[in-house]
Design a protein around this motif. Structure first.
Motif, PDB file in Angstrom:
ATOM      1  N   ARG A 130       0.988  -1.291  -0.052  1.00  0.00           N
ATOM      2  CA  ARG A 130      -0.074  -0.171  -0.138  1.00  0.00           C
ATOM      3  C   ARG A 130       0.855   1.053  -0.034  1.00  0.00           C
ATOM      4  NH1 ARG A 130      -3.324  -3.122   3.374  1.00  0.00           N
ATOM      5  NH2 ARG A 130      -2.273  -2.477   5.227  1.00  0.00           N
ATOM      6  N   THR A 131       2.095   1.128   0.831  1.00  0.00           N
ATOM      7  CA  THR A 131       2.818   2.404   0.735  1.00  0.00           C
ATOM      8  C   THR A 131       3.513   2.372  -0.855  1.00  0.00           C
ATOM      9  OG1 THR A 131       3.569   1.958   3.142  1.00  0.00           O
ATOM     10  CG2 THR A 131       5.049   3.205   1.804  1.00  0.00           C
ATOM     11  N   ALA A 132       4.156   1.586  -1.228  1.00  0.00           N
ATOM     12  CA  ALA A 132       4.448   1.601  -2.604  1.00  0.00           C
ATOM     13  C   ALA A 132       3.565   2.102  -3.536  1.00  0.00           C
ATOM     14  CB  ALA A 132       4.851   0.319  -3.019  1.00  0.00           C
ATOM     15  N   ARG A 133       2.307   1.735  -3.532  1.00  0.00           N
ATOM     16  CA  ARG A 133       1.218   1.927  -4.323  1.00  0.00           C
ATOM     17  C   ARG A 133       0.968   3.465  -3.941  1.00  0.00           C
ATOM     18  NH1 ARG A 133      -1.141   3.460  -8.094  1.00  0.00           N
ATOM     19  NH2 ARG A 133      -2.944   2.418  -9.205  1.00  0.00           N
ATOM     20  N   SER A 134       0.991   4.129  -3.260  1.00  0.00           N
ATOM     21  CA  SER A 134       0.589   5.380  -2.884  1.00  0.00           C
ATOM     22  C   SER A 134       1.573   6.240  -3.562  1.00  0.00           C
ATOM     23  CB  SER A 134       0.322   5.699  -1.273  1.00  0.00           C
ATOM     24  OG  SER A 134       1.646   5.551  -0.649  1.00  0.00           O
ATOM     25  N   ILE A 135       2.900   5.836  -3.779  1.00  0.00           N
ATOM     26  CA  ILE A 135       3.956   6.541  -4.059  1.00  0.00           C
ATOM     27  C   ILE A 135       4.134   6.449  -5.795  1.00  0.00           C
ATOM     28  CG2 ILE A 135       6.236   6.973  -4.159  1.00  0.00           C
ATOM     29  CD1 ILE A 135       6.335   6.164  -1.342  1.00  0.00           C
ATOM     30  N   LEU A 136       3.861   5.155  -6.007  1.00  0.00           N
ATOM     31  CA  LEU A 136       3.944   5.016  -7.434  1.00  0.00           C
ATOM     32  C   LEU A 136       2.805   4.766  -8.131  1.00  0.00           C
ATOM     33  CD1 LEU A 136       6.945   2.254  -7.102  1.00  0.00           C
ATOM     34  CD2 LEU A 136       7.247   4.572  -7.866  1.00  0.00           C
ATOM     35  N   HIS A 137       2.757   4.923  -9.500  1.00  0.00           N
ATOM     36  CA  HIS A 137       1.234   5.032 -10.253  1.00  0.00           C
ATOM     37  C   HIS A 137       0.602   3.795 -10.844  1.00  0.00           C
ATOM     38  CE1 HIS A 137       1.320   9.511  -9.792  1.00  0.00           C
ATOM     39  NE2 HIS A 137       2.659   9.290 -10.038  1.00  0.00           N
ATOM     40  N   THR A 138       1.538   2.498 -11.026  1.00  0.00           N
ATOM     41  CA  THR A 138       0.984   1.258 -11.275  1.00  0.00           C
ATOM     42  C   THR A 138       1.188   0.234 -10.102  1.00  0.00           C
ATOM     43  OG1 THR A 138       3.080   0.693 -12.695  1.00  0.00           O
ATOM     44  CG2 THR A 138       1.485   2.083 -13.573  1.00  0.00           C
ATOM     45  N   ASN A 139       0.385  -0.616 -10.484  1.00  0.00           N
ATOM     46  CA  ASN A 139       0.384  -1.773  -9.684  1.00  0.00           C
ATOM     47  C   ASN A 139       1.870  -2.635  -9.675  1.00  0.00           C
ATOM     48  OD1 ASN A 139      -1.971  -1.270  -8.466  1.00  0.00           O
ATOM     49  ND2 ASN A 139      -3.216  -3.013  -9.906  1.00  0.00           N
ATOM     50  N   VAL A 152      -8.245   9.430  -2.919  1.00  0.00           N
ATOM     51  CA  VAL A 152      -7.031   9.346  -2.416  1.00  0.00           C
ATOM     52  C   VAL A 152      -5.810   9.420  -3.620  1.00  0.00           C
ATOM     53  CG1 VAL A 152      -5.146   8.241  -1.098  1.00  0.00           C
ATOM     54  CG2 VAL A 152      -7.609   8.694  -0.202  1.00  0.00           C
ATOM     55  N   GLN A 153      -6.367   8.566  -4.594  1.00  0.00           N
ATOM     56  CA  GLN A 153      -5.328   8.262  -5.672  1.00  0.00           C
ATOM     57  C   GLN A 153      -5.285   9.382  -6.582  1.00  0.00           C
ATOM     58  OE1 GLN A 153      -3.135   5.572  -6.016  1.00  0.00           O
ATOM     59  NE2 GLN A 153      -3.930   5.210  -4.257  1.00  0.00           N
ATOM     60  N   GLN A 154      -6.234  10.236  -6.356  1.00  0.00           N
ATOM     61  CA  GLN A 154      -6.150  11.405  -7.335  1.00  0.00           C
ATOM     62  C   GLN A 154      -5.174  12.700  -6.645  1.00  0.00           C
ATOM     63  OE1 GLN A 154      -7.425  11.578 -10.404  1.00  0.00           O
ATOM     64  NE2 GLN A 154      -8.004   9.478 -10.086  1.00  0.00           N
ATOM     65  N   PRO A 176      -2.103  14.764  -5.075  1.00  0.00           N
ATOM     66  CA  PRO A 176      -0.444  14.960  -5.303  1.00  0.00           C
ATOM     67  C   PRO A 176       0.045  13.855  -4.784  1.00  0.00           C
ATOM     68  CG  PRO A 176      -1.572  16.929  -5.015  1.00  0.00           C
ATOM     69  CD  PRO A 176      -2.552  15.899  -4.497  1.00  0.00           C
ATOM     70  N   ASP A 177       1.332  13.248  -5.274  1.00  0.00           N
ATOM     71  CA  ASP A 177       2.062  12.397  -4.762  1.00  0.00           C
ATOM     72  C   ASP A 177       2.396  12.473  -3.055  1.00  0.00           C
ATOM     73  OD1 ASP A 177       2.318  10.894  -7.297  1.00  0.00           O
ATOM     74  OD2 ASP A 177       4.311  12.067  -7.572  1.00  0.00           O
ATOM     75  N   GLU A 178       2.798  13.832  -2.603  1.00  0.00           N
ATOM     76  CA  GLU A 178       3.116  13.856  -1.444  1.00  0.00           C
ATOM     77  C   GLU A 178       2.036  13.694  -0.339  1.00  0.00           C
ATOM     78  OE1 GLU A 178       4.524  18.043  -1.902  1.00  0.00           O
ATOM     79  OE2 GLU A 178       6.667  17.329  -2.419  1.00  0.00           O
ATOM     80  N   GLN A 179       0.864  14.352  -0.811  1.00  0.00           N
ATOM     81  CA  GLN A 179      -0.409  14.050  -0.075  1.00  0.00           C
ATOM     82  C   GLN A 179      -0.707  12.631   0.053  1.00  0.00           C
ATOM     83  OE1 GLN A 179      -3.182  16.861  -1.494  1.00  0.00           O
ATOM     84  NE2 GLN A 179      -1.859  18.664  -1.086  1.00  0.00           N
ATOM     85  N   ARG A 180      -0.707  11.993  -1.287  1.00  0.00           N
ATOM     86  CA  ARG A 180      -1.121  10.701  -1.351  1.00  0.00           C
ATOM     87  C   ARG A 180      -0.384   9.706  -0.281  1.00  0.00           C
ATOM     88  NH1 ARG A 180      -1.052  10.012  -6.510  1.00  0.00           N
ATOM     89  NH2 ARG A 180       1.077   8.945  -6.371  1.00  0.00           N
ATOM     90  N   ALA A 181       0.930   9.924  -0.325  1.00  0.00           N
ATOM     91  CA  ALA A 181       1.920   9.159   0.553  1.00  0.00           C
ATOM     92  C   ALA A 181       1.484   9.218   1.960  1.00  0.00           C
ATOM     93  CB  ALA A 181       3.288   9.379   0.297  1.00  0.00           C
ATOM     94  N   VAL A 182       1.516  10.478   2.485  1.00  0.00           N
ATOM     95  CA  VAL A 182       1.050  10.724   3.814  1.00  0.00           C
ATOM     96  C   VAL A 182      -0.244  10.364   4.353  1.00  0.00           C
ATOM     97  CG1 VAL A 182       0.568  12.696   5.502  1.00  0.00           C
ATOM     98  CG2 VAL A 182       2.554  13.044   3.867  1.00  0.00           C
ATOM     99  N   VAL A 183      -1.206  10.552   3.476  1.00  0.00           N
ATOM    100  CA  VAL A 183      -2.785   9.944   3.573  1.00  0.00           C
ATOM    101  C   VAL A 183      -2.572   8.566   3.733  1.00  0.00           C
ATOM    102  CG1 VAL A 183      -5.102   9.682   2.793  1.00  0.00           C
ATOM    103  CG2 VAL A 183      -3.913  12.039   2.917  1.00  0.00           C
ATOM    104  N   THR A 184      -1.964   7.918   2.896  1.00  0.00           N
ATOM    105  CA  THR A 184      -1.729   6.372   2.933  1.00  0.00           C
ATOM    106  C   THR A 184      -1.337   5.824   4.266  1.00  0.00           C
ATOM    107  OG1 THR A 184      -1.762   6.212   0.443  1.00  0.00           O
ATOM    108  CG2 THR A 184      -1.319   4.204   1.724  1.00  0.00           C
TER     109      THR A 184
END
Length: 158
Positions: A21-30, A106-108, A110-118
Protein backbone atom coordinates in the motif's frame (compact mmCIF):
# COMPACT_ATOMS: atom_id res chain seq x y z
CA UNK A 1 21.89 -8.24 16.66
CA UNK A 2 21.78 -11.16 14.24
CA UNK A 3 18.35 -11.73 12.63
CA UNK A 4 17.56 -15.19 11.32
CA UNK A 5 16.16 -15.75 7.87
CA UNK A 6 13.00 -17.20 9.42
CA UNK A 7 12.44 -14.13 11.61
CA UNK A 8 13.04 -11.81 8.65
CA UNK A 9 10.58 -13.79 6.52
CA UNK A 10 7.97 -13.60 9.28
CA UNK A 11 8.39 -9.80 9.49
CA UNK A 12 8.01 -9.40 5.74
CA UNK A 13 4.91 -11.60 5.65
CA UNK A 14 3.42 -9.65 8.54
CA UNK A 15 4.00 -6.28 6.88
CA UNK A 16 3.80 -7.09 3.16
CA UNK A 17 0.35 -5.53 2.69
CA UNK A 18 1.47 -2.29 4.34
CA UNK A 19 4.60 -2.28 2.17
CA UNK A 20 2.51 -2.70 -0.97
CA UNK A 21 0.00 0.00 0.00
CA UNK A 22 2.88 2.37 0.74
CA UNK A 23 4.50 1.62 -2.60
CA UNK A 24 1.19 1.98 -4.46
CA UNK A 25 0.58 5.34 -2.83
CA UNK A 26 3.87 6.65 -4.21
CA UNK A 27 4.04 4.90 -7.57
CA UNK A 28 1.32 4.99 -10.21
CA UNK A 29 0.99 1.37 -11.31
CA UNK A 30 0.54 -1.93 -9.56
CA UNK A 31 3.49 -3.38 -11.44
CA UNK A 32 5.84 -0.59 -10.35
CA UNK A 33 4.64 -0.97 -6.76
CA UNK A 34 5.23 -4.73 -6.85
CA UNK A 35 8.74 -4.21 -8.27
CA UNK A 36 9.54 -1.63 -5.61
CA UNK A 37 8.34 -3.91 -2.80
CA UNK A 38 10.47 -6.78 -4.12
CA UNK A 39 13.49 -4.49 -4.32
CA UNK A 40 12.79 -3.13 -0.82
CA UNK A 41 12.62 -6.66 0.57
CA UNK A 42 15.99 -7.46 -1.00
CA UNK A 43 17.51 -4.28 0.46
CA UNK A 44 16.00 -4.99 3.87
CA UNK A 45 17.29 -8.55 3.83
CA UNK A 46 20.78 -7.36 2.99
CA UNK A 47 20.67 -4.92 5.91
CA UNK A 48 18.51 -7.01 8.26
CA UNK A 49 21.13 -6.96 11.00
CA UNK A 50 21.04 -3.16 11.13
CA UNK A 51 17.56 -3.27 12.71
CA UNK A 52 18.33 -2.47 16.33
CA UNK A 53 14.82 -2.56 17.77
CA UNK A 54 12.56 -5.36 16.45
CA UNK A 55 9.54 -3.41 17.76
CA UNK A 56 10.24 -0.83 15.04
CA UNK A 57 10.40 -3.38 12.22
CA UNK A 58 7.26 -2.04 10.52
CA UNK A 59 8.56 1.52 10.41
CA UNK A 60 11.96 0.28 9.26
CA UNK A 61 10.44 -1.78 6.41
CA UNK A 62 8.12 1.05 5.33
CA UNK A 63 11.00 3.53 5.31
CA UNK A 64 13.03 1.23 3.07
CA UNK A 65 9.97 0.75 0.85
CA UNK A 66 9.31 4.50 0.57
CA UNK A 67 12.96 5.25 -0.22
CA UNK A 68 13.02 2.52 -2.86
CA UNK A 69 9.84 3.93 -4.41
CA UNK A 70 11.24 7.44 -4.55
CA UNK A 71 14.44 6.14 -6.15
CA UNK A 72 12.41 4.20 -8.70
CA UNK A 73 10.08 7.14 -9.34
CA UNK A 74 12.94 9.51 -10.07
CA UNK A 75 14.72 7.02 -12.33
CA UNK A 76 11.62 6.34 -14.44
CA UNK A 77 10.17 9.81 -14.45
CA UNK A 78 9.53 10.71 -18.08
CA UNK A 79 10.62 14.12 -19.29
CA UNK A 80 9.14 16.11 -22.13
CA UNK A 81 10.54 19.17 -23.75
CA UNK A 82 8.21 22.18 -23.47
CA UNK A 83 8.84 22.95 -27.14
CA UNK A 84 7.32 19.55 -28.00
CA UNK A 85 4.10 20.63 -26.27
CA UNK A 86 3.79 24.01 -27.97
CA UNK A 87 1.08 22.82 -30.39
CA UNK A 88 -0.86 20.72 -27.91
CA UNK A 89 -4.24 21.75 -26.57
CA UNK A 90 -4.52 22.21 -22.82
CA UNK A 91 -5.90 19.22 -20.95
CA UNK A 92 -9.61 19.43 -20.18
CA UNK A 93 -10.53 20.35 -16.63
CA UNK A 94 -11.19 17.39 -14.39
CA UNK A 95 -14.87 17.06 -13.56
CA UNK A 96 -14.70 16.81 -9.77
CA UNK A 97 -18.47 16.34 -9.63
CA UNK A 98 -18.04 12.71 -10.70
CA UNK A 99 -18.60 10.16 -8.00
CA UNK A 100 -15.36 8.70 -6.57
CA UNK A 101 -14.81 6.12 -3.94
CA UNK A 102 -12.57 7.27 -1.12
CA UNK A 103 -9.60 5.23 -2.38
CA UNK A 104 -10.06 6.58 -5.91
CA UNK A 105 -10.15 10.08 -4.47
CA UNK A 106 -6.97 9.43 -2.49
CA UNK A 107 -5.32 8.18 -5.68
CA UNK A 108 -6.11 11.56 -7.29
CA UNK A 109 -4.11 13.45 -4.65
CA UNK A 110 -0.66 14.79 -5.49
CA UNK A 111 2.12 12.28 -4.73
CA UNK A 112 3.25 13.96 -1.51
CA UNK A 113 -0.26 14.14 -0.06
CA UNK A 114 -1.21 10.63 -1.21
CA UNK A 115 1.80 9.06 0.55
CA UNK A 116 1.08 10.88 3.81
CA UNK A 117 -2.64 10.01 3.75
CA UNK A 118 -1.93 6.35 3.01
CA UNK A 119 0.62 5.98 5.79
CA UNK A 120 -1.42 7.95 8.35
CA UNK A 121 -4.96 6.70 7.69
CA UNK A 122 -4.57 3.34 5.95
CA UNK A 123 -1.50 2.12 7.85
CA UNK A 124 -2.41 3.78 11.15
CA UNK A 125 1.02 5.31 11.70
CA UNK A 126 1.58 8.35 13.89
CA UNK A 127 2.65 11.72 12.50
CA UNK A 128 6.10 11.07 13.96
CA UNK A 129 6.38 7.67 12.23
CA UNK A 130 5.18 9.08 8.90
CA UNK A 131 7.73 11.89 9.16
CA UNK A 132 10.48 9.37 9.84
CA UNK A 133 9.48 7.09 6.94
CA UNK A 134 9.22 9.92 4.42
CA UNK A 135 12.23 11.81 5.84
CA UNK A 136 10.28 15.04 6.32
CA UNK A 137 9.41 17.10 9.38
CA UNK A 138 6.33 16.42 11.51
CA UNK A 139 5.07 19.87 10.56
CA UNK A 140 5.29 18.95 6.89
CA UNK A 141 3.26 15.80 7.59
CA UNK A 142 0.56 17.83 9.35
CA UNK A 143 0.49 20.41 6.54
CA UNK A 144 0.16 17.73 3.87
CA UNK A 145 -2.61 16.00 5.83
CA UNK A 146 -4.51 19.28 6.19
CA UNK A 147 -4.21 20.03 2.47
CA UNK A 148 -5.15 16.47 1.54
CA UNK A 149 -8.26 16.58 3.74
CA UNK A 150 -9.33 19.87 2.15
CA UNK A 151 -8.83 18.48 -1.34
CA UNK A 152 -10.69 15.27 -0.49
CA UNK A 153 -13.61 17.30 0.88
CA UNK A 154 -13.80 19.19 -2.44
CA UNK A 155 -13.68 15.98 -4.46
CA UNK A 156 -16.11 13.97 -2.37
CA UNK A 157 -18.77 16.61 -1.70
CA UNK A 158 -21.61 16.48 -4.24
Amino acid sequence: MEMSQERFTALVVEHQNAMYRTARSILHTNEDAEDAVQEAICKAYTHRNSLRDPAKARTWLLRITANTCYDQYHKRRPTTSLSDLAGELPAPEIDWAEQFSLWEAVQQLPDEQRAVVTLFYYEGLSVREVAHILAISQGAVRTRLTRARARLRQVLEP
